[in-house]
Design an enzyme around this catalytic site. Structure first.
Site, PDB file in Angstrom:
ATOM      1  CG  HIS A   1      -0.468   0.132   2.429  1.00 39.81           C
ATOM      2  ND1 HIS A   1      -0.322   1.232   3.073  1.00 39.81           N
ATOM      3  CD2 HIS A   1      -0.120  -0.906   3.453  1.00 39.81           C
ATOM      4  CE1 HIS A   1       0.286   1.201   4.379  1.00 39.81           C
ATOM      5  NE2 HIS A   1       0.262  -0.200   4.588  1.00 39.81           N
TER       6      HIS A   1
ATOM      7  CG  ASP B   1       2.152   0.898   8.090  1.00 32.38           C
ATOM      8  OD1 ASP B   1       1.962   0.292   6.737  1.00 32.38           O
ATOM      9  OD2 ASP B   1       1.340   0.604   8.947  1.00 32.38           O
TER      10      ASP B   1
ATOM     11  CD  GLU C   1      -3.317  -1.536   4.946  1.00 28.47           C
ATOM     12  OE1 GLU C   1      -3.021  -2.476   5.478  1.00 28.47           O
ATOM     13  OE2 GLU C   1      -2.956  -0.517   5.377  1.00 28.47           O
ATOM     14  CD  GLU C   2      -2.398   2.403   7.275  1.00 33.74           C
ATOM     15  OE1 GLU C   2      -3.106   1.722   8.132  1.00 33.74           O
ATOM     16  OE2 GLU C   2      -1.130   2.062   7.188  1.00 33.74           O
TER      17      GLU C   2
ATOM     18  CG  ASP D   1       1.590  -3.596   5.130  1.00 32.38           C
ATOM     19  OD1 ASP D   1       2.321  -2.537   5.704  1.00 32.38           O
ATOM     20  OD2 ASP D   1       0.493  -3.423   5.048  1.00 32.38           O
TER      21      ASP D   1
ATOM     22  CG  HIS E   1      -0.491   3.240  12.219  1.00 32.24           C
ATOM     23  ND1 HIS E   1      -1.828   3.064  12.037  1.00 32.24           N
ATOM     24  CD2 HIS E   1       0.187   2.896  11.203  1.00 32.24           C
ATOM     25  CE1 HIS E   1      -2.208   2.185  10.854  1.00 32.24           C
ATOM     26  NE2 HIS E   1      -0.774   1.969  10.453  1.00 32.24           N
TER      27      HIS E   1
END
Ligand SMILES: [Zn+2]
Length: 352
Positions: free
Chosen positions: A70, A174, A203-204, A226, A317
């Site tokens: 992603h 990420d 994706e998130e 990923d 994140h």
């Protein structure tokens, strides 16, 4: 044989410093398309913004193998203008509100500087400082006067990429680690498979790009590339931390299961056997929260045998994550070896 050297690290730096919050992945898409210029296969951008790459093999009886990484990252979206440069915002993707106050951000395609404002220590009471600040009370502050942003603009953490020997610190590791890995695998695609690769959007916020990419490709199997959280800090109060899902330095993390996918056991065995045969360190990501594009891909059309493999990184994140170069190198090495040795028997003989 692809590897991670200065060229790949420079590309990772460029990609991590770019802003591509879900639904607005244009900056990262542009860099990838630039990197793939001169590539002999087919490249197209679909309606949602996924980059779809097709490189047919030359061997007999080839499997169509889908790789997916992603492009998007977690972040924020401006939703209301309170005046004086202050904007209300929503989070996009899994972001911990507790970690936001005081963080510098970049807003919009022009990367305008802002800060997620909170009252300074001088103006809060001891009682107030014990409380969590709710999202409603936070604003993205661009300062009074002269800001050229629009509602709907995305914002992301303003962290710049840094490297210290074998350690990388950046935002959006990420999944920019996966993006560079996928570019290298495409450039070194083996002849024994038809390679179809997707750089996916959104994706998130629900694995949305991968859903349509898998539909378009209709592959025989899929491997998602990923980067996964490593919760490997020592416990406090003398407790040993035995709950880590992955650990830095132990190599690529192969998924057995996550929230969205039970990995195909043939692919789990295949990846771990390949790592053992090649002498590449690896670890199994422990089941638990979070997931990858495999969550969408494996249930597309009539079903796609799927597995994920991730580079571990700490502080996922958040404004700044930490990863190790050797884990990244070993992830690329394992994927490259695994793709090179795939034969149709891997998935065509049915589920055991
Ligand atoms: Zn990810």
């Amino acid at each position: 044989m692809p590897t991670i050297g200065n060229v790949q690290i420079k590309l990772l730096e460029k990609l991590c410093n770019a802003c591509a919050v879900s639904g607005d992945e244009g900056e990262v898409r542009k860099i990838i398309l630039e990197e793939l210029k001169g590539f002999t296969g087919e490249i197209k951008v679909d309606a949602l913004g996924n980059i779809l790459v097709t490189r047919p093999g030359t061997g007999e009886k080839r499997l169509k193998v889908m790789l997916s990484a992603h492009m998007d990252e977690v972040g924020f979206m401006l939703v209301a203008d309170d005046g004086e440069g202050l904007f209300r915002f929503e989070t996009i993707g899994g972001v911990d509100i507790r970690q936001l106050p005081g963080k510098a951000v970049l807003v919009g395609r022009d990367h305008l500087p802002g800060v997620i404002g909170a009252r300074p220590i001088h103006m809060t009471t001891t009682e107030e400082r014990k409380q969590k600040i709710p999202l409603d009370a936070l604003r993205i502050d661009l300062g009074p006067g002269g800001c050229k942003v629009s509602l709907g603009d995305r914002a992301t953490f303003a962290t710049r990429f840094q490297r210290n020997g074998s350690v990388i610190i950046a935002k959006a590791l990420d999944n920019r680690l996966g993006v560079v890995t996928l570019i290298e695998l495409i450039k070194n695609a083996p002849p024994n498979i038809d390679l179809v690769a997707a750089f996916t959007v959104q994706e998130e916020n629900g694995l949305r790009g991968a859903k349509v990419a898998a539909y378009a490709f209709n592959p025989d199997l899929a491997i998602v590339v990923d980067s996964t959280p490593a919760f490997d800090l020592p416990g406090w109060e003398g407790d040993e931390n035995i709950s880590y899902n992955t650990k830095l330095g132990l190599g690529p993390a192969i998924y057995i299961a996550d929230t969205g996918t039970l990995s195909d056991p043939r692919l789990v065995r295949y990846l771990s056997a390949t790592a053992q045969a090649e002498g590449i360190p690896f670890q199994f990501r422990q089941p638990g929260r979070g997931g990858t594009d495999a969550g969408s891909i494996h249930i597309s059309r009539a079903g796609v045998p799927s597995v994920s493999i991730s580079v571990p990184h700490r502080y996922s994140h958040t404004a700044a994550s930490i990863a190790r170069l050797d884990d990244w190198k070993n992830s690329l090495a394992l994927l490259h070896a695994a793709l090179n040795q795939i034969t149709p028997e891997l998935v065509k003989t049915g589920r055991p």
